[in-house]
Design a protein around this motif. Sequence first.
Motif, PDB file in Angstrom:
ATOM      1  N   GLU A 349     -17.612 -50.900  -0.556  1.00 57.66           N
ATOM      2  CA  GLU A 349     -16.767 -52.014  -0.992  1.00 57.66           C
ATOM      3  C   GLU A 349     -17.332 -52.647  -2.265  1.00 57.66           C
ATOM      4  O   GLU A 349     -18.553 -52.745  -2.420  1.00 57.66           O
ATOM      5  CB  GLU A 349     -16.688 -53.081   0.104  1.00 57.66           C
ATOM      6  N   VAL A 351     -18.368 -55.296  -3.276  1.00 59.63           N
ATOM      7  CA  VAL A 351     -18.893 -56.611  -2.894  1.00 59.63           C
ATOM      8  C   VAL A 351     -20.410 -56.512  -2.840  1.00 59.63           C
ATOM      9  O   VAL A 351     -20.952 -55.568  -2.266  1.00 59.63           O
ATOM     10  CB  VAL A 351     -18.348 -57.043  -1.506  1.00 59.63           C
ATOM     11  N   TYR A 359     -18.080 -60.915   4.167  1.00 60.60           N
ATOM     12  CA  TYR A 359     -16.970 -59.973   3.990  1.00 60.60           C
ATOM     13  C   TYR A 359     -16.699 -59.222   5.296  1.00 60.60           C
ATOM     14  O   TYR A 359     -15.539 -59.041   5.700  1.00 60.60           O
ATOM     15  CB  TYR A 359     -17.320 -58.996   2.868  1.00 60.60           C
ATOM     16  N   GLY A 412     -18.310 -59.815  -6.323  1.00 58.51           N
ATOM     17  CA  GLY A 412     -17.353 -59.590  -5.239  1.00 58.51           C
ATOM     18  C   GLY A 412     -16.647 -60.846  -4.776  1.00 58.51           C
ATOM     19  O   GLY A 412     -16.021 -60.861  -3.720  1.00 58.51           O
ATOM     20  N   SER A 415     -12.876 -60.302  -4.151  1.00 51.21           N
ATOM     21  CA  SER A 415     -12.557 -59.530  -2.944  1.00 51.21           C
ATOM     22  C   SER A 415     -12.692 -60.386  -1.693  1.00 51.21           C
ATOM     23  O   SER A 415     -11.843 -60.334  -0.790  1.00 51.21           O
ATOM     24  CB  SER A 415     -13.487 -58.310  -2.830  1.00 51.21           C
ATOM     25  N   GLU A 418      -9.885 -63.083  -1.634  1.00 52.37           N
ATOM     26  CA  GLU A 418      -8.593 -62.460  -1.298  1.00 52.37           C
ATOM     27  C   GLU A 418      -8.502 -62.173   0.201  1.00 52.37           C
ATOM     28  O   GLU A 418      -7.467 -62.418   0.832  1.00 52.37           O
ATOM     29  CB  GLU A 418      -8.433 -61.151  -2.088  1.00 52.37           C
TER      30      GLU A 418
END
Length: 451
Positions: A349, A351, A359, A412, A415, A418
């Motif tokens: 990912e 991130v 996350y 990140g 991400s 979101e």
Amino acid sequence: METPAIPGPKDQREKDVLDNLIVIRDQLQVRKLDRTTYVRTQDVMALYDQTIEQVRILNESRAGKPVQENRVDRVVDSCFQLLSLFFMTIGRNNEAPAAYALTSTIKRLLDHLAEADLFCAQDLESMSQTLEHLSEIVHNSASTKPAPFLETLIAQRIERCRASLEVLKKRIDEIAEPLRPTADKLVSILRQMAVINTKSKFTPSEIHKRETELKEIADQRKDGKFVDADGNVLRGSEQISGLLDRCLAYTKILLERNGQFPEEWKATYDVLVGIRNELDKLSLTQAWSLRETDLYDYQRQLDRIDESRVDGNWVDDEGQPAELYVQRTFLYLIRRSYGYIYHLMVSSEPVSEALLPIYNQLQTLKRCLIEVKNSGGVTSARELYPYSMKLNSIDNMRVDGKFMVGEDIPEGQGSVAELLAECFDLNYELRVAVEAATESPTPEPPSNSES
């Protein structure tokens, strides 16, 4: 981990570059092993800039001269491999340096697929999409300090991978469409048998089961050929018949061996099985336990074993080549391990590892909320309180809209923000739905006098 022994540089400037790069590589190795704190972007970028500067000096010293690969090239590769994985670790997956390690793994995989002559369209489709994505990254790199020669180098590696990919695609095109499911089935059976062969406990009945499947496929032939409904021989029939015969021969070899591996090759076998099993575990727990730089040691171990071959085969201490059974087993284990590494890199990912705990919690929350929604929602808004409390606690961790770790703002942020917003939206949808259902009057059943 030592770089494979090859000649050292003769030019004094190259020797100086080598010494400096070894220091950088060692610093990267030390940072890779340090689990006491997360990897900071500024630490990685400082070592990246130092590497780029040394490679610039190297290129200048070689300008206009014939170049023969020496140890400095191997150390450059080690530095870029490590830096590439560090870029993934800090969440900068969509920048050119992060593509370096992935192109190495894809090339290894493609070479092994070509050598084994055992692959299906699905294998190639995934790598084709990845190469397309990497190409976009290189051409639209957001690196703050771009290094044109590095981007050019990665672009060239991508093109070499694409060329290898096209060769394999042409082999698949040589097989008639109606025969491709049969080809895919045979590839799957052969791989299943390779897995059975490398389990800690060998089970002959599992091989007999695959042997039965193979014989059923063999019975579909007429006069030893695969034909269509009109009796015409299908394109690629000879190729698929050869693969079928290869599978049947393999079943006999495995049943004869009965899980017993030659003693002189057992040490290498145990190393390869260990790598495969560790990567398999990582693929199951990736989100919580993987630091992308961990993949470096696995890569280097595999590279070293793969490159120890002589004329395509391994040789023992007496110079005797490995028998076919050993060779095929090693090739399967190496290919499978590279496959795991590829999957882990692609699944990484964008991130920073500093934000991964948050996350991963949000990923779990999102899955739970989707599961609740798909199962019909909740009967009371009270059931959503645990989700709301967790989401609010995560949201309250932000400082001026950013998730901070000390004084740092890890990569990140977009991400994570979101994903947090998606979770809030799902939670809101569920709350609105249960409130609407609660406010709607429930129709009363008709009384006996009305019926």
